[in-house]
Motif scaffolding. Structure first.
Motif, PDB file in Angstrom:
ATOM      1  N   ASN A  41       0.732  -1.177   0.052  1.00 56.40           N
ATOM      2  CA  ASN A  41      -0.156  -0.138  -0.095  1.00 56.40           C
ATOM      3  C   ASN A  41       0.872   1.272   0.082  1.00 56.40           C
ATOM      4  N   ASP A  43       2.449   4.217  -1.436  1.00 58.18           N
ATOM      5  CA  ASP A  43       2.699   5.074  -2.592  1.00 58.18           C
ATOM      6  C   ASP A  43       3.941   5.521  -2.907  1.00 58.18           C
ATOM      7  N   LYS A  45       5.557   6.412  -5.491  1.00 62.33           N
ATOM      8  CA  LYS A  45       5.595   7.511  -6.585  1.00 62.33           C
ATOM      9  C   LYS A  45       5.540   8.768  -5.772  1.00 62.33           C
ATOM     10  N   SER A  46       4.394   8.968  -4.824  1.00 58.86           N
ATOM     11  CA  SER A  46       4.442  10.234  -4.159  1.00 58.86           C
ATOM     12  C   SER A  46       5.489  10.369  -3.107  1.00 58.86           C
ATOM     13  N   GLN A  85       9.721  -1.359  -6.811  1.00 61.68           N
ATOM     14  CA  GLN A  85       9.321  -0.068  -7.735  1.00 61.68           C
ATOM     15  C   GLN A  85      10.528   0.360  -8.421  1.00 61.68           C
ATOM     16  N   ARG A 206       1.305  12.666   1.709  1.00 63.39           N
ATOM     17  CA  ARG A 206       0.514  11.980   0.427  1.00 63.39           C
ATOM     18  C   ARG A 206       1.264  10.712   0.184  1.00 63.39           C
ATOM     19  N   GLY A 207       0.574   9.686   0.132  1.00 65.69           N
ATOM     20  CA  GLY A 207       1.255   8.191  -0.168  1.00 65.69           C
ATOM     21  C   GLY A 207       1.754   7.536   1.045  1.00 65.69           C
TER      22      GLY A 207
END
Length: 259
Positions: A41, A43, A45-46, A85, A206-207
């Protein structure tokens, strides 16, 4: 039960450090799930866009050693996620904020920090029922066996005129618990969790994520194993109060005003 004194500090026989095996066992049973949830879960990328600093907060950390194991596990999970990732986790700089009440034994906590820790450590004293960090500054917030303690005793429980007056008890358990008592505790818990989650909602980037381990029972269950332990503690506390009252009465007869 409501929040009272922090866990017993130091490293003595009766310290939290030497009497938190149950919490350790519960953490051990969940650590693989925690890592899995982080990998699934987070994130990345953020988070990558915010730089190489990765901040973790343990809310209600006490004095160790359980918190150190949890932080290492979270760092492992974050590293695996970044690697999956396609990002180099060795570029990350981890900052861990150890949070607990002002009276927590932070001296013992920092004296026992692992020498091979992979993070910068800092202490943040204060109540997690309110804001502790700036907006969007925490990547992962973690709390283990802390959120079950209420921020305060519901006022109805100590009001002799209230149908929820909980005379001689420090919690509720058993099938004979009054619905008003159960309702007062439930309302306070809902209020506390609302405050906790609102604060974390502003602090987490965020993320990012929040991970919570907390004992619980199914809806409608009043009698439970934790309640048995609290009833035993309740009995001891009541006996102590009775002995204290006897002491005061004896001293008053002798002309002494305090025990």
């Amino acid at each position: 039960m409501a929040a009272g004194a922090p866990m017993k500090g130091g490293i003595g026989t009766y310290s939290y450090a030497n009497n938190s095996q149950r919490q350790r066992e519960e953490y051990d049973s969940a650590k693989n799930l925690i890592k899995h949830v982080l990998i699934q879960n987070l994130d990345v990328k953020s988070l990558v866009s915010s730089g190489n600093a990765f901040t973790i907060a343990d809310l209600g950390c006490s004095i160790g050693p359980n918190t150190f194991l949890a932080m290492e596990n979270i760092i492992d999970g974050v590293g695996e996620k970044y690697d999956i990732q396609g990002h180099n986790p060795t570029n990350l700089e981890f900052q861990v904020f150890f949070n607990d009440r002002v009276a927590n034994d932070f001296n013992s906590l920092f004296a026992s920090l692992p020498v091979d820790k992979r993070y910068y450590a800092a202490g943040v004293a204060g109540s997690f029922w309110g804001r502790l960090f700036p907006d969007s500054s925490i990547c992962v917030a973690y709390s283990s066996f802390a959120l079950q303690w209420l921020s305060k005793i519901p006022k109805e429980l100590v009001d002799k005129e209230s149908p929820a007056w909980n005379k001689g008890k420090i919690h509720y358990t058993g099938r004979g618990a009054k619905k008003e008592v159960v309702g007062a505790y439930a309302a306070q818990f809902e209020q506390d969790m609302d405050a906790f989650l609102n604060a974390r909602g502003m602090e987490i980037v965020r993320g990012g994520m929040i991970v919570i381990l907390i004992p619980g029972v199914a809806d409608g269950v009043v009698a439970h194993s934790s309640g048995v332990a609290l009833t035993f503690l309740e009995s001891n506390l009541c006996d102590m109060v009775k002995e204290s009252n006897k002491c005061r009465k004896s001293l008053r007869k002798m002309g002494v005003s305090a025990c």
